[in-house]
Motif scaffolding. Structure first.
Motif, PDB file in Angstrom:
ATOM      1  N   VAL A 286       0.501  -1.122  -0.115  1.00  0.00           N
ATOM      2  CA  VAL A 286       0.094  -0.192  -0.007  1.00  0.00           C
ATOM      3  C   VAL A 286       0.885   1.682  -0.289  1.00  0.00           C
ATOM      4  O   VAL A 286       0.788   2.111  -0.879  1.00  0.00           O
ATOM      5  N   VAL A 287       2.040   1.471   0.780  1.00  0.00           N
ATOM      6  CA  VAL A 287       2.707   2.620   1.293  1.00  0.00           C
ATOM      7  C   VAL A 287       3.343   3.047   0.074  1.00  0.00           C
ATOM      8  O   VAL A 287       3.506   3.404  -1.152  1.00  0.00           O
ATOM      9  N   THR A 288       4.098   1.430  -1.360  1.00  0.00           N
ATOM     10  CA  THR A 288       4.534   1.346  -2.078  1.00  0.00           C
ATOM     11  C   THR A 288       3.938   1.840  -3.472  1.00  0.00           C
ATOM     12  O   THR A 288       4.128   3.323  -3.901  1.00  0.00           O
ATOM     13  N   TYR A 289       2.347   1.818  -3.779  1.00  0.00           N
ATOM     14  CA  TYR A 289       1.643   1.912  -4.790  1.00  0.00           C
ATOM     15  C   TYR A 289       1.058   3.424  -4.129  1.00  0.00           C
ATOM     16  O   TYR A 289       0.924   4.443  -5.328  1.00  0.00           O
ATOM     17  N   VAL A 290       0.962   3.605  -3.357  1.00  0.00           N
ATOM     18  CA  VAL A 290       0.757   5.564  -2.393  1.00  0.00           C
ATOM     19  C   VAL A 290       1.698   6.025  -2.778  1.00  0.00           C
ATOM     20  O   VAL A 290       1.760   7.161  -3.754  1.00  0.00           O
ATOM     21  N   VAL A 291       3.214   6.129  -2.441  1.00  0.00           N
ATOM     22  CA  VAL A 291       4.049   6.829  -3.121  1.00  0.00           C
ATOM     23  C   VAL A 291       3.927   7.207  -4.382  1.00  0.00           C
ATOM     24  O   VAL A 291       4.120   7.792  -5.816  1.00  0.00           O
ATOM     25  N   SER A 292       3.850   5.979  -5.172  1.00  0.00           N
ATOM     26  CA  SER A 292       4.293   5.417  -6.635  1.00  0.00           C
ATOM     27  C   SER A 292       3.419   6.351  -7.873  1.00  0.00           C
ATOM     28  O   SER A 292       3.933   7.560  -8.767  1.00  0.00           O
ATOM     29  N   VAL A 293       1.606   6.799  -6.975  1.00  0.00           N
ATOM     30  CA  VAL A 293       0.630   7.366  -7.441  1.00  0.00           C
ATOM     31  C   VAL A 293       1.216   8.996  -7.330  1.00  0.00           C
ATOM     32  O   VAL A 293       0.962   9.854  -8.014  1.00  0.00           O
ATOM     33  N   ALA A 294       1.775   9.226  -5.647  1.00  0.00           N
ATOM     34  CA  ALA A 294       1.908  10.656  -5.544  1.00  0.00           C
ATOM     35  C   ALA A 294       3.298  11.074  -6.395  1.00  0.00           C
ATOM     36  O   ALA A 294       3.006  12.488  -6.602  1.00  0.00           O
TER      37      ALA A 294
END
Length: 419
Positions: A286-294
């Protein structure tokens, strides 16, 4: 409405007339997509490594005889049939068998199931490894080594010795690397173990393995089922666990419930057995995809700012285009075309940059004595990351160009020309 060729020519002219702005906008997309691809590839690669380590020692389904404490006391059983007062002195729990009754027959039934990739019996014994006057608690697993190798690829985990040597040696064992370090033991050395009954037995080390899981490497050894059955003074039908690997891991939970109902023994699927590890993997994902989308959104806002600035700088050009017959739709298509051009160029270059960065990370050497099969940093080169990157680049660029284009299409050429 002007032709597509005229629109594209104007788009090209606007982009090359402001080369610095064009390069800056394209680089915003490039770095956003590039770092997204490399970061999500590294994080998912690390998660895959953890999953592989977890499943390298964990069956998809484990069947065993769950020993529970008898909650009904002797006096309660007596009173249930006779209401007289009973005094029970020094009550002891009933002896319960640890093995799976009819384990061999259950094995044969499971093997015939088309959903099953492989199944291996196991005999588990608790022992103490003697080291001078000290004793190290641990476990010894009696398994079908060839079948176990099929399920867990044991050969790739061995750092010394071989499976064939274990099979050919009387009382031969494979010992965990961490335990071997504690005992200062090597292949062909002899170690003495003490069983729960107090009996002692001398075993020969014929192999050393490292799974990368300290709990196993520091306390566990493998041998053949016959050797452990002999250690425990049990017959050849004595089995304490049945380990199963499926062709489709997603069927583990439902199939485990089916086996528990069919045979009446406890059946744990791999998700239940590793629930705490899976929670940490989910949180990291979840953290990975949140940072990636940001990161991708930041690149999109960069394009939006560049397009807005270009609109204000091109006000006179817009007024002239409208004065010579370009309608509002043409103006919108020009600005959206510029945004999409920036997204395509930046996205393609970003994919190349992300792939290059991923290759650099994957080439970084990483040596760990506890993970013999790992030589470099983990990296996931899944094609879906590149598809997501280029699609997001186009979508964000299109959206970022749409709003300035709407404003540009509403410009009154008379007001602009008058100054």
């Amino acid at each position: 409405m002007k032709s597509l060729g005229v629109i594209l020519q104007i788009v090209f002219t606007h982009l090359i007339s402001r080369k610095r702005q064009t390069v800056v906008a394209a680089l915003g997309v490039t770095f956003g997509i590039g770092f997204y691809i490399s970061m999500v590839g590294f994080m998912t690669g690390a998660d895959n490594l953890v999953n592989d380590l977890m499943l390298s020692a964990t069956p998809h389904i484990r069947i065993y005889n769950d020993i529970s404490i008898d909650s009904v006391q002797v006096a309660e059983r007596v009173l249930s049939s006779d209401n007289t007062l009973v005094e029970v002195l020094h009550p002891k729990p009933r002896d319960r068998a640890k093995n799976i009754k009819d384990g061999v027959q259950i094995l044969s039934i499971i093997k015939r199931d088309p959903r099953v990739f492989g199944v291996s019996p196991r005999v588990t014994g608790q022992v103490y490894y003697n080291y001078g006057t000290s004793q190290i608690p641990g476990s010894v697993y009696g398994v079908d080594l060839l079948e176990e190798d099929k399920l867990y690829n044991l050969r790739s985990k061995m750092t010394d010795g071989s499976l064939e040597r274990v099979l050919a040696t009387e009382n031969g064992i494979m010992i965990g690397g961490g335990l071997a370090d504690k005992l200062h033991a090597h292949v062909n050395d002899h170690i003495t173990v003490t069983l729960a009954t107090g009996a002692k037995l001398v075993l020969t080390i014929s192999g050393i393995f490292r799974l990368g899981i300290a709990l196993i490497d520091n306390s566990t050894c493998y041998s053949t089922t016959k050797t452990v059955q002999k250690m425990l003074r049990e017959n050849e039908l004595y089995i304490t666990d049945i380990n199963i690997k499926l062709r489709d891991i997603k069927q583990a939970k439902s199939y485990a419930a089916e086996l528990a109902t069919q045979f009446g023994y406890k059946a744990d699927d791999w998700e239940t057995a590793n629930a705490s590890i899976l929670v940490s993997i989910t949180i990291r994902a979840v953290v990975t995809y949140v940072v990636s989308v940001a990161m991708l959104c930041v690149a999109g806002f960069g394009i939006y700012n560049i397009m807005t600035m270009m609109m204000y700088e091109k006000m006179k050009d817009i007024a002239i285009l409208k004065a010579i017959g370009f309608d509002s739709g043409d103006i919108q298509r020009i600005f959206i075309g510029q945004a999409l051009a920036l997204g395509i160029v930046g996205g393609v270059v970003g994919m190349i940059f992300g792939l290059s960065l991923s290759l650099v990370i994957a080439a970084i050497p990483y040596h760990n004595d506890f993970l013999p099969g790992m030589d470099h940093m983990p990296m996931n080169f899944a094609g879906r990351f590149y598809v997501i990157g280029i699609v997001f680049a186009l979508v964000s660029s299109g959206v970022a160009g749409y709003f300035p284009s709407r404003r540009a299409s509403k410009v009154d050429p008379v007001v602009i020309i008058r100054g």
